[in-house]
Design an enzyme around this catalytic site. Sequence first.
Site, PDB file in Angstrom:
ATOM      1  N   SER A 180      37.080  39.302  44.716  1.00  0.00           N
ATOM      2  CA  SER A 180      35.705  39.763  44.811  1.00  0.00           C
ATOM      3  C   SER A 180      35.021  39.959  43.464  1.00  0.00           C
ATOM      4  CB  SER A 180      35.668  41.081  45.580  1.00  0.00           C
ATOM      5  OG  SER A 180      36.352  42.096  44.857  1.00  0.00           O
ATOM      6  N   SER A 236      41.634  40.844  43.682  1.00  0.00           N
ATOM      7  CA  SER A 236      40.236  40.592  43.302  1.00  0.00           C
ATOM      8  C   SER A 236      39.977  40.455  41.810  1.00  0.00           C
ATOM      9  CB  SER A 236      39.329  41.686  43.863  1.00  0.00           C
ATOM     10  OG  SER A 236      39.146  41.485  45.238  1.00  0.00           O
ATOM     11  N   LYS A 276      31.707  45.145  36.730  1.00  0.00           N
ATOM     12  CA  LYS A 276      31.545  44.834  38.159  1.00  0.00           C
ATOM     13  C   LYS A 276      30.620  45.880  38.774  1.00  0.00           C
ATOM     14  CE  LYS A 276      34.465  43.806  42.242  1.00  0.00           C
ATOM     15  NZ  LYS A 276      35.865  43.778  42.725  1.00  0.00           N
TER      16      LYS A 276
END
Lengths: 471, 88, 474
Positions: free
Chosen positions: C151, C175, C76
């Site tokens: 996310s 997330s 990420k």
Amino acid sequence: MNGYETIIGLEVHCELKTATKLFCGCPNMFGDEPNTNCCPVCVGLPGSLPVLNERAVEFAIRIGLALNCEVRWSNFHRKNYFYPDMPKDFQISQYDLPLNSNGTLELPDGTVIGITRAHMEEDTGKSTHLGGSGRIHGADSSLIDYNRSGVPLVEIVSEPDMRSGAQARAYVAELRAILVAVGATDGRMEEGSMRVDANVSVRKPGEPFGTRCEIKNLNSLRSLQRAIEFEALRQVDALESGERIIQETRHWDEQAGRTGSMRSKEEANDYRYFPEPDLVPLAPSDAWIEQIRSALPALPKERRARLLALVDKSDSATIDLVATVVDRELDDLVIEAVASGAPAQLAVTRAANELDAGGVLPSTASFAATCQMEAAGALSATQAKAVLAALVDEPNADPKELASRLGFEQLSEDSLGATIEEVIGANADEWSRYVGGDDKLAQFFIGKVMAATKGKANGKAVIAELQARRN
Amino acid sequence: MAGLARLELSPEEVETYTAQLGSILAHADDIAGLDLGGLEPMAHPFDIENVFRPDTVTPSLERDELLSQAPDVERNRFKVGRILGEAP
Amino acid sequence: MTESASKIASDVRSGARTAASTVKESLDAIAARDAELHAFLYVDDLGARAAAIVVDAAIEAGRDPGPLAGVPLALKDNLCVRGVATTCGSKILNGWKPPYTATVIERLVAAGAIPIGKTNLDEFAMGSSTENSAFGPSRNPHDTSKVPGGSSGGSAVAVAAGYVPVSLGSDTGGSIRQPAAFCGLVGYKPTYGHVSRYGLVAFSSSLDQIGPFANTVGDAALISTVICGHDPADSTSLRDGYPDLMGALERGVAGLRVGLCSDLLDGADDEIVAQVRAAAQVLEAAGAEIIDIAIPELRLGLSAYYLLAPAEASSNLARYDGVRFGLRVERDDVAAMNVATRTAGFGAEVKRRIMLGTYALSAGYYDAYYGQAQKTRRLITNALDNAYASVDVLLGATTPTTAFGFGDKVADPMSMYLSDLFTIPTNLAGHPAISVPFGVGATGMPIGVQILAPGRKDDLLFQVGAVLEKGAPA
Ligand SMILES: [Mg+2]
Ligand SMILES: [Zn+2]
């Protein structure tokens, strides 16, 4: 002051003498090349996290204990405000649960000043202003060095207990002596390792506190006192001419000798304190606190008491001399000298007035011997001072040998006796009045003997000889 | 609020945000009214205390690498425009 | 790429395949499809190939590169890698290259894993759909008209699309678990403090936790075993209580008390409730005891979260001021420069949360909002602790719905926030949770079931997860 009294509370920021910064392993070093003692943590780079320096906590606890504070469970908060020298745009500080609170500091004259709190926080970076006068006002741009960012600070907040610039100065001097004594800081105000903000207001005695102004960043004892004295008068003048005091931050202009309003675009300060989520609470154990307490060195007050106990007088002049000796950290020398035979009163006086704390000091043996010689009459006061001065170049020299090199030949008892006989013979009238009880004439005979020996005679020896002949 | 956060909002944004924040805060009212007097505020998931590092020096960053990311640099320092006002 | 990470690592270690060919396979898959799915913000083609050569050379020289030898990995883009641009899905970082590497990535690389690139996310991890990325959304490989969740949407897509077998995300309010559920993956949020946050760009420091996406429960355990562990650089890193996750995989659930929690089901679509109940039956059949349980306090989590997380974020995001790194929009004075930079650099959701957090912390509102939210956090944690006196784990839905369409919830932040309803309580408590794929909905979109366990009892999740994985509908 037209019947007004000044009310002063001080906030002193003190940089701790750790090897590294408060939350990272970068060197805590003054004067290095800019931005060389920096890492992701102290420049606030995204993703970096703080870890608390254990030694900084120990120093902070030492300070708390030396100031008679309660040392308690505490935590860190974020104090949020934007400023370019503060990399994260928040300062990690302590808020409602400071490590140290409710302490006291006793001034040398016995006045006790309350200590509200002594909390830990991090320092900011340093800005240099380009263009204009080099000050922040009127500059075109600024350059920032983050070497100082994250240096550990303890902020010591006093109660509004001081009543004059001189007293505030005495407080900071005593505080500085304590902080240096416990080894927490080097106390160098001119390098910024101690910085003082003063809250000043005035009132008629018995009335509630007036509106206060804060004078920022006073970096010497002298400017502290001058700034407070100026500010108090300014406020009295303003009140007397019917104005109101506006609560504001002011700065001290050393050259002009006046405080001025820091007219900045004032944003409402709302620091939005909240517990720092990246740090865990600080809960010093009783065992740790006691261990630190037991290792605390003697504090200035105690060191003064130790010296005062050695001297037989405690008049204000002696108290001042003792304070000077301790301030200059000459007390160990004096105490050792007394232990090896030097008379205490004389050793204190000579140390306070003749020795240069920053320079080379005589060895204990040489200092003690000089004091002993003076006390025994082998050296006059003037001669003893000269010998002490000469010891700076040869700290271990034998004062007897130095004295003879300096031409301070000792008068033998025989030759002193002969001189006294001559003086008595030449002043028979005065002698018979002296023998008859007119003590004031002692002074007259001492003067005559001194003149005849060109000052080499010892005053006490002369008195003893005169007394012996009078009876 | 926008000033404290150093953000500038257009009049339309002010309107949208005010409405949206209002609805979020209205939702938050379900806890605003609770009587939680006896509960200790929880700042951390776990009650750990006293995490320290030793006071030993670790390497700092190479200055060039640090400054290479700066928007403006002069004399090995981070350069910014005029600063209006001293730190609070 | 259909092989599991554990198969790849064992094949690379045994010489049955090379890291270089594995990486090439991964890069080819990305090249073939990522223009459409947009999982990656940056693919480190050269870096990955070079790392593969190093791994292969080690094998040839008879050295063991570690338990993740040659495993391609997606990160990420809120995890720092030295010298590699980190965006956090925001314009404000403007090509910022961190001068340091996150602890988790150092651990993974030391175990032989090969970072392939940085994946898309909602700006600063604020969102549930990746629609808040400044660089455009990612697409759900199961249906490209649907969001992948967020996310950590890009990291979910990278595994779901078969680019890599495992990836890392971060989970502040769900997330990892929510996009795992939306994309049909295993997603695990470890106990707070089990994975170092050093080098994870902070959203909400007391809630953030790094964790993996994987196709299998076993792969999630394998990578977690590498990333979990004490880190002296993170003061909140736990020193103890790291259970054996690999050992838990074969342990079974006989005798385990599973709380089927109505407050982790009510409000979910019927098809999701049905799958959670089916999952409970699988566990019961395997010897677990199913106990119905209500924990109504969990319902308060959303409100507490949407005060606490923005409050911490408003402070964490203050440093994006144009002074030291990232974007600067030049103005005469610094304060005006700060405002112009932040106004241009942050997107709408980030600004909204900064405003909300600033408000919740401000004088006069602190007690009513932030202070009350912290107490609610305690209330929820106590309620969970209390529940764990009678059950070993909790079972519920991961999300109220399956993946929704683009734009469905953008206009109404509150409806978007509600998709985190079931995942938030564990973040508040610091507890671990895992989402395991279990069946699909009427439109064929994946459904995830969520298992929750007490803090430091992460092994229970893998015990239960492994059984569910075997019993999931084909
Ligand atoms: Mg302060
Ligand atoms: Zn540093």
